[in-house]
Design a protein around this motif. Structure first.
Motif, PDB file in Angstrom:
ATOM      1  N   VAL A  15       0.843  -1.198   0.000  1.00 50.43           N
ATOM      2  CA  VAL A  15       0.000   0.000   0.000  1.00 50.43           C
ATOM      3  C   VAL A  15       0.876   1.244   0.000  1.00 50.43           C
ATOM      4  O   VAL A  15       0.566   2.245  -0.658  1.00 50.43           O
ATOM      5  CB  VAL A  15      -0.941  -0.011   1.227  1.00 50.43           C
ATOM      6  N   SER A  16       1.989   1.172   0.705  1.00 53.44           N
ATOM      7  CA  SER A  16       2.892   2.326   0.792  1.00 53.44           C
ATOM      8  C   SER A  16       3.415   2.714  -0.583  1.00 53.44           C
ATOM      9  O   SER A  16       3.480   3.899  -0.932  1.00 53.44           O
ATOM     10  CB  SER A  16       4.061   2.012   1.727  1.00 53.44           C
ATOM     11  N   LEU A  17       3.790   1.735  -1.400  1.00 53.47           N
ATOM     12  CA  LEU A  17       4.319   2.024  -2.730  1.00 53.47           C
ATOM     13  C   LEU A  17       3.229   2.587  -3.639  1.00 53.47           C
ATOM     14  O   LEU A  17       3.460   3.544  -4.387  1.00 53.47           O
ATOM     15  CB  LEU A  17       4.912   0.760  -3.342  1.00 53.47           C
ATOM     16  N   ASP A  18       2.039   1.998  -3.587  1.00 58.21           N
ATOM     17  CA  ASP A  18       0.923   2.515  -4.388  1.00 58.21           C
ATOM     18  C   ASP A  18       0.617   3.962  -4.013  1.00 58.21           C
ATOM     19  O   ASP A  18       0.356   4.804  -4.876  1.00 58.21           O
ATOM     20  CB  ASP A  18      -0.327   1.654  -4.177  1.00 58.21           C
ATOM     21  N   ALA A  19       0.645   4.234  -2.699  1.00 62.46           N
ATOM     22  CA  ALA A  19       0.341   5.588  -2.237  1.00 62.46           C
ATOM     23  C   ALA A  19       1.414   6.580  -2.675  1.00 62.46           C
ATOM     24  O   ALA A  19       1.100   7.676  -3.156  1.00 62.46           O
ATOM     25  CB  ALA A  19       0.206   5.601  -0.714  1.00 62.46           C
ATOM     26  N   GLY A 317       0.842   0.510  10.235  1.00 59.25           N
ATOM     27  CA  GLY A 317      -0.548   0.248   9.892  1.00 59.25           C
ATOM     28  C   GLY A 317      -1.404   1.488   9.729  1.00 59.25           C
ATOM     29  O   GLY A 317      -2.634   1.410   9.766  1.00 59.25           O
ATOM     30  N   LYS A 318      -0.783   2.663   9.508  1.00 56.76           N
ATOM     31  CA  LYS A 318      -1.533   3.905   9.302  1.00 56.76           C
ATOM     32  C   LYS A 318      -1.911   4.009   7.825  1.00 56.76           C
ATOM     33  O   LYS A 318      -1.166   4.540   7.013  1.00 56.76           O
ATOM     34  CB  LYS A 318      -0.689   5.111   9.727  1.00 56.76           C
ATOM     35  N   VAL A 319      -3.081   3.501   7.494  1.00 55.62           N
ATOM     36  CA  VAL A 319      -3.456   3.341   6.091  1.00 55.62           C
ATOM     37  C   VAL A 319      -4.471   4.361   5.612  1.00 55.62           C
ATOM     38  O   VAL A 319      -4.472   4.753   4.439  1.00 55.62           O
ATOM     39  CB  VAL A 319      -4.016   1.916   5.850  1.00 55.62           C
ATOM     40  N   SER A 320      -5.342   4.846   6.485  1.00 54.84           N
ATOM     41  CA  SER A 320      -6.506   5.623   6.055  1.00 54.84           C
ATOM     42  C   SER A 320      -6.135   6.865   5.240  1.00 54.84           C
ATOM     43  O   SER A 320      -6.815   7.205   4.271  1.00 54.84           O
ATOM     44  CB  SER A 320      -7.341   6.035   7.273  1.00 54.84           C
ATOM     45  N   TRP A 321      -5.032   7.517   5.577  1.00 58.25           N
ATOM     46  CA  TRP A 321      -4.650   8.765   4.906  1.00 58.25           C
ATOM     47  C   TRP A 321      -4.113   8.533   3.496  1.00 58.25           C
ATOM     48  O   TRP A 321      -3.938   9.478   2.736  1.00 58.25           O
ATOM     49  CB  TRP A 321      -3.587   9.491   5.735  1.00 58.25           C
ATOM     50  N   THR A 322      -3.871   7.271   3.130  1.00 61.77           N
ATOM     51  CA  THR A 322      -3.263   6.973   1.835  1.00 61.77           C
ATOM     52  C   THR A 322      -4.278   6.838   0.703  1.00 61.77           C
ATOM     53  O   THR A 322      -3.894   6.642  -0.450  1.00 61.77           O
ATOM     54  CB  THR A 322      -2.475   5.654   1.901  1.00 61.77           C
ATOM     55  N   LYS A 323      -5.570   6.936   0.998  1.00 63.41           N
ATOM     56  CA  LYS A 323      -6.602   6.609   0.009  1.00 63.41           C
ATOM     57  C   LYS A 323      -6.434   7.398  -1.286  1.00 63.41           C
ATOM     58  O   LYS A 323      -6.516   6.836  -2.381  1.00 63.41           O
ATOM     59  CB  LYS A 323      -7.979   6.893   0.606  1.00 63.41           C
ATOM     60  N   LEU A 324      -6.215   8.698  -1.186  1.00 63.06           N
ATOM     61  CA  LEU A 324      -6.060   9.528  -2.380  1.00 63.06           C
ATOM     62  C   LEU A 324      -4.885   9.026  -3.221  1.00 63.06           C
ATOM     63  O   LEU A 324      -5.001   8.875  -4.451  1.00 63.06           O
ATOM     64  CB  LEU A 324      -5.843  10.986  -1.992  1.00 63.06           C
ATOM     65  N   GLY A 325      -3.763   8.767  -2.570  1.00 60.34           N
ATOM     66  CA  GLY A 325      -2.599   8.290  -3.296  1.00 60.34           C
ATOM     67  C   GLY A 325      -2.839   6.942  -3.947  1.00 60.34           C
ATOM     68  O   GLY A 325      -2.422   6.709  -5.087  1.00 60.34           O
TER      69      GLY A 325
END
Length: 400
Positions: A15-19, A317-325
């Motif tokens: 998820v980090s890379l996608d974001a 595990g802080k994922v919610s803020w990445t949605k836009l990315g």
């Protein structure tokens, strides 16, 4: 958090890379579409020549991410039993599609062949993707390091020591003390004749060997008339940016635990960043000619940024803020293409949305530079977001 840690250690999508990919594409759009080019905050402009602004980091960040993605994707596909020959065929087809799309984006909607420009952002991405894919499939990490070092050292040596034949452009620079940069004439420094018909290697716009080769080898129009920032020779160190990403990807695929991966990724990034700043003393950091110091400088910052994203998203595990990315990153090339096509369609339909929006904000008292930025944010986060969000919701992921 468990699933994210699993992704970090089992070759699943990060998820980090996608974001990070998505936020990089958003930044690309923002810096490309100010409300008015006459009113832009300086960090949102490219450095005039030597040096780097935040805007100068956007493109190398994307190429770095291309390299990381190559490592993660191919390792997964090789594990699934796909042959290297099969993967090479797909790589070549995909690279050709991206290259052709770049030319289409330049020519749309007039398709004026007399004004065609062969180099470009998507074109360079396609070449870096192709080169990195082949290096990953047919070379281990040691070979990739050797290629990266060879490309960066070789490019520095060519730019520094190879004499440049005097042509009309260089003759004009010698006669007037000026050369072309970003549409205007500027003073040049350090150009020295060495024998009959040659000048010494230099890093000035239009008179360096990279620019000379562009005029000889690149067909069609050049972005700066006498040279191109995505030209022939400077594409080789750009491949080094992609290789740096591949090495980061290999680190993420290693058997180290998650914390050590983050630490080593950050350490490697910091080391590259420092090396780039030291190299700057001899070969100035410069995006326009993609200097070797610029590769190290930008790749170092990209690696440290990826380390932060991995730590925050996949480890903490802080994922919610990445949605836009993630939404933009899931169709990154499509988002980039759309941002150019939509603007051209608005112009074709004679809809002055950009100028009207900007002028309207200025009319109500908002400062011009802030109005210009607000338009760029509106265009990227609203107008361009709608189609990529639709694709994301429909689970349509266009892989060219």
């Amino acid at each position: 958090m468990g699933s994210n840690l699993e992704a970090l250690t089992s070759k699943k999508r990060l998820v980090s890379l996608d974001a990070l990919r998505g936020f990089t594409v958003v930044a690309m759009i923002i810096v490309n579409v100010p409300g008015s080019w006459s009113h832009v905050y300086s960090p949102l402009l490219h450095s005039p020549w030597h040096g780097a602004t935040p805007t100068d980091l956007v493109f190398p960040f994307f190429l770095f991410i291309v390299g990381v993605s190559v490592a993660l994707a191919f390792e997964r596909q090789l594990d699934q039993g796909k042959s290297k020959k099969e993967l090479v065929k797909k790589v070549i087809v995909r690279a050709l599609k991206i290259f052709a799309l770049g030319i289409f984006l330049w020519m749309f909607p007039k398709f004026d062949l007399s004004n065609i420009r062969i180099p470009g952002v998507l074109q360079r991405i396609s070449i870096v993707f192709l080169a990195c894919s082949l290096l990953y499939l047919y070379g281990d990490w040691r070979a990739q390091v050797k290629w990266a070092v060879g490309l960066l050292v070789g490019y520095w040596a060519i730019m520094t020591f190879v004499p440049v034949p005097i042509d009309e452009v260089i003759q004009q620079a010698l006669g007037t003390g000026e050369t072309l940069r970003s549409g205007g004439m500027v003073p040049v420094e350090g150009i020295k004749r060495i024998g009959e018909g040659f000048i010494a290697g230099n890093y000035e716009p239009g008179t360096n060997v990279e620019s000379w080769l562009d005029r000889r080898l690149v067909p069609g129009r050049l972005w700066e008339k006498t040279w191109d920032p995505e030209g022939f020779l400077s594409t080789f160190p750009a491949i080094g940016t992609g290789i740096a990403g591949m090495l980061a990807g290999r680190l993420l695929l290693s058997k180290l635990d998650a914390d050590k991966k983050v630490i080593w990724l950050f350490f490697a990034g910091f080391s590259a960043f420092v090396s780039g700043n030291v190299f700057d003393w001899f070969f100035p950091i410069n995006k326009h000619i993609w200097t070797s110091s610029y590769v190290l400088y930008a790749a170092g910052l990209a690696a440290m940024s990826l380390a932060f994203f991995v730590w925050l998203v996949d480890v903490q595990g802080k994922v919610s803020w990445t949605k836009l990315g993630v939404i933009f990153g899931s169709n990154a090339v499509v988002a980039y293409v759309l941002h150019g096509v939509i603007l051209k369609l608005l112009a074709l339909a004679n809809i002055p949305l950009r100028s009207g929006f900007f002028e309207g904000l200025v009319a109500v008292g908002i400062p011009e530079k802030l109005s210009s930025l607000i338009w760029a944010l509106f265009y990227s986060l609203i107008i361009c977001f709608i189609p990529v969000y639709f694709l994301y919701k429909k689970k349509i992921f266009i892989k060219l």
